[in-house]
Design an enzyme around this catalytic site. Structure first.
Site, short mmCIF file in Angstrom:
data_model
loop_
_atom_site.label_atom_id
_atom_site.label_comp_id
_atom_site.label_asym_id
_atom_site.label_seq_id
_atom_site.Cartn_x
_atom_site.Cartn_y
_atom_site.Cartn_z
N ARG A 178 41.62 50.08 47.03
CA ARG A 178 40.56 50.02 45.88
C ARG A 178 39.90 51.09 45.51
O ARG A 178 38.57 51.09 45.56
CB ARG A 178 39.69 48.70 46.07
CG ARG A 178 40.49 47.35 46.13
CD ARG A 178 41.26 47.07 44.87
NE ARG A 178 42.08 45.84 45.38
CZ ARG A 178 43.32 45.92 45.64
NH1 ARG A 178 43.92 46.93 45.77
NH2 ARG A 178 44.08 44.59 45.85
N SER A 228 39.12 39.04 42.50
CA SER A 228 38.60 38.73 43.85
C SER A 228 37.17 39.60 43.90
O SER A 228 36.87 40.59 43.44
CB SER A 228 39.28 39.64 44.90
OG SER A 228 40.46 38.95 45.17
N GLU A 298 34.08 44.20 45.18
CA GLU A 298 35.22 44.72 44.72
C GLU A 298 34.84 44.85 42.99
O GLU A 298 35.14 45.89 42.68
CB GLU A 298 36.40 43.87 44.86
CG GLU A 298 37.53 44.53 44.19
CD GLU A 298 38.77 43.83 44.64
OE1 GLU A 298 39.21 43.47 45.74
OE2 GLU A 298 39.88 43.89 43.74
C1 LIG Z 1 42.00 36.53 37.03
C2 LIG Z 1 42.03 37.80 37.62
C3 LIG Z 1 42.94 38.32 38.57
C4 LIG Z 1 42.94 39.52 39.20
N1 LIG Z 1 43.82 39.90 40.11
C5 LIG Z 1 43.88 41.17 40.70
C6 LIG Z 1 44.68 41.35 41.73
O1 LIG Z 1 45.68 40.82 42.16
N2 LIG Z 1 44.64 42.83 42.16
C7 LIG Z 1 43.70 43.53 41.86
O2 LIG Z 1 44.00 44.73 42.22
N3 LIG Z 1 42.78 43.34 40.99
C8 LIG Z 1 43.01 42.19 40.34
N4 LIG Z 1 41.98 41.84 39.55
C9 LIG Z 1 40.71 42.83 39.04
C10 LIG Z 1 41.32 43.69 37.72
O3 LIG Z 1 42.16 43.34 36.92
C11 LIG Z 1 41.75 45.05 38.43
O4 LIG Z 1 40.61 45.73 39.09
C12 LIG Z 1 42.05 46.08 37.22
O5 LIG Z 1 42.88 47.20 37.83
C13 LIG Z 1 40.88 46.44 36.45
O6 LIG Z 1 41.30 47.02 35.31
P1 LIG Z 1 40.53 47.28 33.95
O7 LIG Z 1 41.37 48.03 32.76
O8 LIG Z 1 39.90 45.77 33.56
O9 LIG Z 1 39.31 47.90 34.38
P2 LIG Z 1 37.75 47.34 34.32
O10 LIG Z 1 37.54 46.38 34.79
O11 LIG Z 1 37.45 47.84 32.77
O12 LIG Z 1 37.29 48.70 34.81
C14 LIG Z 1 37.23 48.80 36.50
C15 LIG Z 1 36.65 50.23 36.98
O13 LIG Z 1 37.67 51.12 36.33
C16 LIG Z 1 36.86 52.19 35.52
N5 LIG Z 1 38.10 52.76 34.41
C17 LIG Z 1 38.60 51.85 33.89
N6 LIG Z 1 39.29 52.56 32.99
C18 LIG Z 1 39.39 53.96 33.30
C19 LIG Z 1 39.78 55.04 32.65
N7 LIG Z 1 40.85 55.19 31.70
N8 LIG Z 1 39.41 56.13 33.42
C20 LIG Z 1 38.48 56.10 34.28
N9 LIG Z 1 37.80 55.16 34.67
C21 LIG Z 1 38.26 53.76 34.04
C22 LIG Z 1 35.81 51.64 34.78
O14 LIG Z 1 34.74 52.55 34.70
C23 LIG Z 1 35.43 50.55 36.19
O15 LIG Z 1 34.71 51.31 37.33
C24 LIG Z 1 42.00 40.50 38.80
C25 LIG Z 1 41.18 40.11 37.87
C26 LIG Z 1 41.05 38.85 37.28
C27 LIG Z 1 39.96 38.73 36.19
#
Ligand SMILES: Cc1cc2nc3c(=O)[nH]c(=O)nc-3n(C[C@H](O)[C@H](O)[C@H](O)COP(=O)(O)OP(=O)(O)OC[C@H]3O[C@@H](n4cnc5c(N)ncnc54)[C@H](O)[C@@H]3O)c2cc1C
Length: 311
Positions: A178, A228, A298
């Site tokens: 992470r 998580s 996280e």
């Molecule tokens: C039901 C559920 C299940 C999940 N299961 C998992 C799992 O199995 N494994 C896991 O690792 N995670 C899981 N997650 C968490 C999440 O989906 C991941 O961390 C995912 O990678 C976040 O992506 P996002 O586009 O939604 O990022 P966001 O939540 O929008 O942003 C997360 C971080 O990334 C940064 N960011 C986003 N896009 C960019 C970009 N293009 N450039 C620079 N910075 C950026 C943001 O500033 C922030 O700090 C889960 C979430 C939910 C709701």
């Protein structure tokens, strides 16, 4: 409207269409937790427009936050002043060359994994059920079921803090649990290069389905959450520590430690960010008391002062 703001809006209008600019937009609409106050500006540029939009924000000294699909975010109830740049549909697209997949940062992981499957490319099955964008997954080095982005990522195109668009190889990205260099240096991911292997479409889809069933069985997908809530402490599982501290189902307002999976905090409907933070603080304190282990969020916190008591 003050003069600076007016000038910013005029220059912004020369770069983006009105449909790409939202004012005082509730971020609860853009996060899977369904909480968060308003963003002063929420912009949805396409990949080509991003460098100029970011340069404009910097020139006007506006605070700038990047979000993807909002699936790992907790935004404060007060919201965010300045600009939130959302890497969404406008910044999405996939190109396949042999076994290499080039995905723009706003593309959903599910869509990317589906494209890979359709092209008979294996390696992304683990990511199909993670509800994030490619950019968010790269920055978080998202992972599940024994796979992580690090395993398939060979390079990224980023916008550096000094405004340059450059390509970096995976070895330069400090990818670990992470964590990534882009997170540390606050760089913006524009595109990811994913290296996959040849596979059989039916088998790939079978594996994706199997993992989906595991998620549905184990995770409280029927409620808003950010997955998580806490990182996995070395040698432990956060959910197990929380359960052992007697916190299954523990509530603050409508924020609750999921009864189905103690590693998830869920929004039962009307939770606000303050409830979730309060719950996280209490969980952290009780787990520390019972096991001596310090849980680290996280979920990424936006709009709170400092670490919101969770550092
Ligand atoms: C039901 C559920 C299940 C999940 N299961 C998992 C799992 O199995 N494994 C896991 O690792 N995670 C899981 N997650 C968490 C999440 O989906 C991941 O961390 C995912 O990678 C976040 O992506 P996002 O586009 O939604 O990022 P966001 O939540 O929008 O942003 C997360 C971080 O990334 C940064 N960011 C986003 N896009 C960019 C970009 N293009 N450039 C620079 N910075 C950026 C943001 O500033 C922030 O700090 C889960 C979430 C939910 C709701």
């Amino acid at each position: 409207m003050d003069r600076d703001k007016k000038r910013f809006e005029q220059e912004l209008a020369a770069l983006l269409s009105e449909a790409q600019i939202k004012r005082e937009e509730p971020l609860s609409r853009h996060t899977t937790f369904r909480v968060g106050g308003a963003a002063e500006y929420l912009l949805t540029p396409n990949i080509g427009q991003i460098p100029e939009v970011v340069a404009l924000c910097r020139r006007f000294r506006l605070p700038l936050v990047i979000i993807g699909n909002g699936s790992n975010l907790l935004v404060s109830d007060e919201g965010l002043r300045g600009v939130v740049l959302e890497m969404g549909k406008c910044a999405s697209g996939i190109r396949v060359e042999g076994t290499t997949l080039f995905a723009q940062a706003g593309t959903l992981l599910s869509e990317t994994a589906n494209t890979a499957a359709r092209c008979g490319l294996s390696g992304m099955e683990f990511a199909a059920g993670i509800p994030g964008s490619v950019g968010g997954a790269v920055v978080m080095n998202a992972g599940a079921y024994g796979g992580e982005m690090k395993d398939i990522l060979t390079g990224v195109r980023v916008l550096t803090k000094s405004g340059q668009v450059i390509d970096r190889k995976a070895e330069e990205l400090e990818l670990s649990y992470r964590h990534s260099r882009m997170m540390r240096e606050k760089e913006l991911v524009l595109e990811a290069v994913l290296s996959l292997g040849p596979g059989d479409e039916a088998e790939i889809r079978g594996r994706m389905e199997e993992l989906k069933e595991k998620r549905v069985a184990k995770q409280p997908l029927e409620y808003p959450s950010a997955g998580s809530t806490f990182k996995r402490p070395e040698g432990y599982f956060a959910g197990k520590l929380i359960e052992e501290a007697g916190l299954r189902g523990f509530r603050v307002g409508d924020a609750q430690v999921s009864e189905k999976h103690c590693g998830f905090v869920i929004n039962r409907g009307a939770a606000c960010a303050a409830d979730i933070i309060e719950l996280m603080q209490q969980v952290r304190g009780r787990v520390k008391e019972m096991s001596g282990v310090e849980l680290e969020p996280e979920v990424r916190l936006l709009g709170f002062s400092g670490d919101a008591g969770l550092g």
